[in-house]
Design an enzyme around this catalytic site. Structure first.
Site, PDB file in Angstrom:
ATOM      1  N   GLU A 128      -8.274   0.328 -62.440  1.00  0.00           N
ATOM      2  CA  GLU A 128      -6.942   0.112 -61.867  1.00  0.00           C
ATOM      3  C   GLU A 128      -6.820  -1.354 -61.473  1.00  0.00           C
ATOM      4  O   GLU A 128      -7.799  -1.959 -61.017  1.00  0.00           O
ATOM      5  CB  GLU A 128      -6.706   0.966 -60.602  1.00  0.00           C
ATOM      6  CG  GLU A 128      -6.599   2.450 -60.867  1.00  0.00           C
ATOM      7  CD  GLU A 128      -7.920   3.155 -60.767  1.00  0.00           C
ATOM      8  OE1 GLU A 128      -8.862   2.580 -60.174  1.00  0.00           O
ATOM      9  OE2 GLU A 128      -8.048   4.292 -61.291  1.00  0.00           O
ATOM     10  N   TYR A 140      -8.875  -8.669 -68.414  1.00  0.00           N
ATOM     11  CA  TYR A 140      -9.072  -7.354 -69.035  1.00  0.00           C
ATOM     12  C   TYR A 140      -8.476  -7.326 -70.451  1.00  0.00           C
ATOM     13  O   TYR A 140      -9.064  -6.746 -71.366  1.00  0.00           O
ATOM     14  CB  TYR A 140      -8.448  -6.253 -68.170  1.00  0.00           C
ATOM     15  CG  TYR A 140      -8.993  -6.188 -66.758  1.00  0.00           C
ATOM     16  CD1 TYR A 140     -10.344  -6.396 -66.502  1.00  0.00           C
ATOM     17  CD2 TYR A 140      -8.161  -5.924 -65.670  1.00  0.00           C
ATOM     18  CE1 TYR A 140     -10.850  -6.354 -65.208  1.00  0.00           C
ATOM     19  CE2 TYR A 140      -8.663  -5.868 -64.375  1.00  0.00           C
ATOM     20  CZ  TYR A 140     -10.003  -6.090 -64.152  1.00  0.00           C
ATOM     21  OH  TYR A 140     -10.498  -6.050 -62.875  1.00  0.00           O
TER      22      TYR A 140
END
Ligand code: COA
Length: 206
Positions: A128, A140
């Protein structure tokens, strides 16, 4: 003095430095007790630190006085947490020391946790991230994580939403790209890797 980077499992003796970085990085931060549980108790947890063994630990002076038997440590420049449960990898946390961001340390830590998940034979990795945290999202996305959903009001401190991000590890072409990228990161930063291929040494004290 030149840096000498060591990537290794987190030890209980690292927790004061880790908590100091955590306090400057997250709202709310994790407690020292949470880190102690992850390091010493949880069989799902693979906590990692990146240590500059030539850097002076800010807590060594006091710690040497209080615990003269303790091993002197280097400076923790970043850390991360990976949970592995039944085929699922979960990046639980990742941070670089605020004074050492933008130097590739966050990337080493993320790449190392992805590699550790692959060696554990995870099928996918989830995490998350705050919808406003573009820096982490960039990192990411560089490793091909994709946004797959949103958790409304996920962060209770301020009700910010979280993106769910996921990296599927079933794709052989993606794994080949990852291996190539990991080899490049290792060549650029030259760290000693005592994490990605090794089992977690659960310990009660450092
Ligand atoms: C997210 C974090 C770990 C990145 O660590 P870092 O060491 O500063 O990042 P790196 O130097 O390794 O950079 C790796 C990639 O991150 C992204 N990135 C890093 N700094 C960035 C910036 N200022 N702006 C945009 N993207 C950035 C880029 O994709 C970068 O790759 P590139 O160099 O090829 O462009 C660090 O910013 C941090 O600790 N943030 C606070 C804690 C946090 O938000 N953790 C994530 C929780 S979900």
């Amino acid at each position: 003095m030149s840096k000498s980077l060591n990537l290794r499992y987190m030890r209980t003796g690292d927790i004061p430095q880790v908590v100091a970085i955590d306090n400057q990085s997250f709202n709310p931060p994790w407690s020292a007790r949470s880190y102690a549980y992850e390091v010493s108790e949880s069989s799902y947890s693979h906590m990692v630190v990146l240590e500059d063994t030539n850097g002076a630990s800010p807590v060594n002076g006091l710690r040497r006085f209080l615990q003269p038997w303790a091993r002197p440590g280097g400076m923790i420049v970043g850390y991360g947490g990976l949970w592995y449960i039944a085929g699922e990898g979960h990046i639980s946390t990742i941070a670089a020391h605020p004074d050492y961001r933008g130097q590739g340390y966050g990337e080493i830590l993320l790449a190392a946790m992805v590699r550790r998940a692959i060696t554990l034979q995870a099928e996918y990795i989830v995490l998350e991230v705050r919808v406003s945290n573009f820096v982490a999202q960039n990192l990411y996305e560089k490793y091909e994580f994709q946004i797959v959903g949103t958790k409304p009001n996920y962060y209770r401190a301020d009700n910010e939403d979280a993106y769910d991000m996921r990296l599927d590890l079933a794709d052989e072409a993606m794994i080949a790209r990852f291996d190539q990228r990991f080899a490049e990161v290792c060549a650029q930063q030259q760290f000693i890797d005592q994490y990605t291929d090794l089992p977690s040494p659960k310990q009660k004290s450092s």
